[in-house]
Motif scaffolding. Sequence first.
Motif, mmCIF file in Angstrom:
data_model
loop_
_atom_site.group_PDB
_atom_site.id
_atom_site.type_symbol
_atom_site.label_atom_id
_atom_site.label_comp_id
_atom_site.label_asym_id
_atom_site.label_seq_id
_atom_site.Cartn_x
_atom_site.Cartn_y
_atom_site.Cartn_z
ATOM 1 N N LEU A 109 0.950 -1.064 0.038
ATOM 2 C CA LEU A 109 0.128 0.060 0.041
ATOM 3 C C LEU A 109 0.994 1.496 -0.163
ATOM 4 C CD1 LEU A 109 -2.941 1.314 0.231
ATOM 5 C CD2 LEU A 109 -2.406 1.246 2.716
ATOM 6 N N PHE A 110 0.683 1.911 -0.938
ATOM 7 C CA PHE A 110 1.423 3.369 -1.027
ATOM 8 C C PHE A 110 0.766 4.620 -0.640
ATOM 9 C CE2 PHE A 110 3.265 0.331 -4.129
ATOM 10 C CZ PHE A 110 4.647 0.460 -4.029
ATOM 11 N N SER A 156 6.564 1.976 -0.196
ATOM 12 C CA SER A 156 5.306 1.503 0.484
ATOM 13 C C SER A 156 5.489 1.588 1.976
ATOM 14 C CB SER A 156 4.886 -0.111 0.067
ATOM 15 O OG SER A 156 5.688 -0.844 0.537
ATOM 16 N N THR A 157 4.213 1.754 2.525
ATOM 17 C CA THR A 157 4.284 1.800 4.336
ATOM 18 C C THR A 157 3.900 0.670 4.744
ATOM 19 O OG1 THR A 157 2.202 3.144 3.835
ATOM 20 C CG2 THR A 157 4.228 4.366 3.953
ATOM 21 N N THR A 158 2.712 0.042 4.323
ATOM 22 C CA THR A 158 1.837 -1.043 4.867
ATOM 23 C C THR A 158 1.497 -2.139 3.818
ATOM 24 O OG1 THR A 158 0.393 -1.670 6.454
ATOM 25 C CG2 THR A 158 -0.176 0.141 4.721
ATOM 26 N N SER A 159 0.698 -2.952 3.911
ATOM 27 C CA SER A 159 0.203 -4.017 3.183
ATOM 28 C C SER A 159 -1.296 -4.028 3.080
ATOM 29 C CB SER A 159 0.862 -5.292 3.680
ATOM 30 O OG SER A 159 0.471 -5.791 4.614
ATOM 31 N N ARG A 160 -1.820 -4.473 2.185
ATOM 32 C CA ARG A 160 -3.233 -4.877 1.969
ATOM 33 C C ARG A 160 -3.370 -6.378 2.571
ATOM 34 N NH1 ARG A 160 -6.511 -1.755 -1.684
ATOM 35 N NH2 ARG A 160 -5.207 -0.099 -2.745
ATOM 36 N N ALA A 161 -4.543 -6.643 3.065
ATOM 37 C CA ALA A 161 -4.861 -8.069 3.523
ATOM 38 C C ALA A 161 -5.089 -8.811 2.194
ATOM 39 C CB ALA A 161 -6.254 -8.149 4.243
ATOM 40 N N SER A 162 -4.659 -10.392 2.352
ATOM 41 C CA SER A 162 -4.608 -11.069 1.286
ATOM 42 C C SER A 162 -5.910 -10.934 0.346
ATOM 43 C CB SER A 162 -4.605 -12.664 1.692
ATOM 44 O OG SER A 162 -5.576 -12.852 2.549
#
Length: 284
Positions: A109-110, A156-162
């Motif tokens: 996630l950007f 990016s700083t974090t991630s999306r759930a699967s």
Amino acid sequence: MTRDWSCYWRSPDRPLEAMHAHFEQHVYHRHSHDTYSFGVTEIGAQAFTCRGSAHTSATGMVMAFNPDDPHDGHAADQFGFTYRIIHIGPEVVADALEDTTGHRTGLPLFTDPVLDDPVLAHSLHAFHLALLGGASALRRDELLRATVAAMVRRGSTTSRASGGTLRTGGAPRTGAQLIAERVRRRLDDSPLDDLTATDLAAAAGCSRFMVYRAFQAAYGLAPSDYQRQLRLRTARRLIARGLPLGEVAAQSGFADQSHLTRWFTRTYGVTPGTYRRAGRQPTG
């Protein structure tokens, strides 16, 4: 007389596309992509709004859009801007990250649409040149993995759930968010239907005013813009399959080929004909 120009490349077998363009007069209508979009400004400056704020990408800066990030765009001054942008499907990003790290992680996630990072700019520029310049498939794959890894590591700083939704820590959804989700499901289920505001209000169980306000707040687009975007994405798939443009217009919910061409160009910066030809040639 406008000096706008653009050239386009798209992969015939996976969601990977690239455009090189110079725009002085073209104004992007507010839209989003179902891909990640990474761009680098070569000359000039592009102004745009995204995630509720105004941004400018000047020479050497990088742009990073998540899937379904609504944004627009236009030249920041009368001299225009030249830029390169690459659209990469989420599944391709996930595969590239797995190849790089050895295990599958959540999608990136950007949070900042503009990054002032010469390393990323160089990586994107090299990858883009390979795509439009007819590099071998092996070289393109190597640069794809390197570019995605660099973007994620540095931007990016974090991630999306699967499942593709943002991780929110289990926070309960508000009434407005539930309304927006119901409206979106109604539009997704019937993108070609001539729906009215009353139809959407009935699906969401609220007033027509609440439909617009809740949807705009949740997704950054008016319901009509979102519906048109669904139709344009359908048109892109049909064009890639080789259907005649008149038939594409009819099957994707546009009044005629002229109507399709007008909105396709406003949204993507190229005509449907240019997009169709992009898949037939090794370079832009």
